[in-house]
Design an enzyme around this catalytic site. Sequence first.
Site, mmCIF file in Angstrom:
data_model
loop_
_atom_site.group_PDB
_atom_site.id
_atom_site.type_symbol
_atom_site.label_atom_id
_atom_site.label_comp_id
_atom_site.label_asym_id
_atom_site.label_seq_id
_atom_site.Cartn_x
_atom_site.Cartn_y
_atom_site.Cartn_z
ATOM 1 C CE LYS A 1 6.383 -2.203 -2.842
ATOM 2 N NZ LYS A 1 7.510 -2.150 -3.735
HETATM 3 C C1 LIG Z 1 9.077 -1.935 -3.951
HETATM 4 C C2 LIG Z 1 9.673 -0.691 -4.491
HETATM 5 C C3 LIG Z 1 10.537 -0.695 -5.589
HETATM 6 C C4 LIG Z 1 11.085 -1.961 -6.189
HETATM 7 O O1 LIG Z 1 10.108 -2.813 -6.629
HETATM 8 P P1 LIG Z 1 10.516 -4.320 -7.016
HETATM 9 O O2 LIG Z 1 9.339 -4.782 -7.818
HETATM 10 O O3 LIG Z 1 10.669 -5.064 -5.731
HETATM 11 O O4 LIG Z 1 11.763 -4.258 -7.799
HETATM 12 C C5 LIG Z 1 10.956 0.513 -6.108
HETATM 13 N N1 LIG Z 1 10.568 1.683 -5.559
HETATM 14 C C6 LIG Z 1 9.764 1.727 -4.487
HETATM 15 C C7 LIG Z 1 9.343 3.045 -3.948
HETATM 16 C C8 LIG Z 1 9.307 0.537 -3.906
HETATM 17 O O5 LIG Z 1 8.526 0.585 -2.824
#
Ligand SMILES: *Cc1c(COP(=O)(O)O)cnc(C)c1O
Length: 389
Positions: free
Chosen positions: A190
């Site tokens: 991210k």
């Molecule tokens: C990465 C992601 C999540 C989950 O995030 P985590 O921190 O890995 O639990 C939820 N929604 C979307 C759209 C994502 O890309």
Amino acid sequence: MASDSPGKFIVFGAPDIQRSEIDEVIDSLQSGWLGTGPKVQRFENNFAAYRGVPNDRVAALNSCTAALHVSMLAAGITPGDEVITTAMTFCATVNAVIHAGGVPVPVDIEPDSLNIDPEQLESKITPRTRAIIPVHFAGRPCDMDRLCQIADKHELIVIEDCAHAIETEWRGRPVGTFGDFGCFSFYVTKNVTTGEGGMVIARSVEAIERIKILSLHGMTKDAWHRFGDQGYKHYQVVDAGFKYNMMDLQAAIGIHQLSRVEPAWERRREIWARYQEAFADAPVGTPSDPAADTRHGHHLYTLTIDADTCGLTRDEFLVRMQESGIGVGVHYQCLAVQPYYIEQFDWRRDDYPVASLFGDTTVSLPLTSRLTESEVNYIIDSTRAIVAS
Ligand SMILES: *Cc1c(COP(=O)(O)O)cnc(C)c1O
């Protein structure tokens, strides 16, 4: 004039970890305090300042999935409640609904924005609908004026999935601040990472207090306050909570990642624009340019590969890119093709034609601030060569 291979595999979504993160982690390790403590609080304060909300409206957690789950619970979602979201999102969005006992209801996307289609969303509202989860796909904001208007009209709770969208704004206002809750991810790939991690913004102080209790066993005082220098305090268990708290070790990374969020965004914006220009005349589908009066988070750069025009299928393209030493991703297959949801909810891909087609043809190119000019050139030349051959 094709660029040479950079000589090592380009890892998809590789984070940009610098000396300051490393030093801060070492400092935590040497301090003897690894768990939830002063660095988590500092990270929360910095995050709140970045998104322009008061400190008492944020809670750092160990993932965005956890953030979505406790937001559902704090929103009062109870078994049988319907929660509407997009068919083009990561599975965690709907799994969080299911964990809260809710029934996820997917809606197809707009072909241009790739975000949930507001008209179709409104048509799926029933007397059981309690909440909607807009996902700002790839970092492009949903039309929050329209979605908030629908939510107000039908008295629905809004939980924004901002996993792609820490920098994103809709008409000058940060996403995650429109809804009752905004949930962010600091997963490795991210825009800001803590390895694993998440954050919630809530509109009310009461909701954040409830989230803090739910995310630490249902206890009323966190461990830092219990064992800190303010004297011993007994805790009380007031709920069957979860273990969703963020550690200082994670916040140590996040504090420095967040301090570079803007230059990292600038760099990804540049790369995104390079790709847009480079593929304008290639036989691939390119993402729409950011909409006027919005700020795109530039989390993903998604091409579409149509076998008829590109001469190979999307899956063949994925293999060819990996063979060229370029890590690629698929964000995402339509949720309605996943076996669990088909079995549990009888979802059918044909009910989501736009998301299904996109999910069958999309590929995400590397888009991290760490990419060098020569890596970007190599990715562009390789992509063009593969679809032209
Ligand atoms: C990465 C992601 C999540 C989950 O995030 P985590 O921190 O890995 O639990 C939820 N929604 C979307 C759209 C994502 O890309």
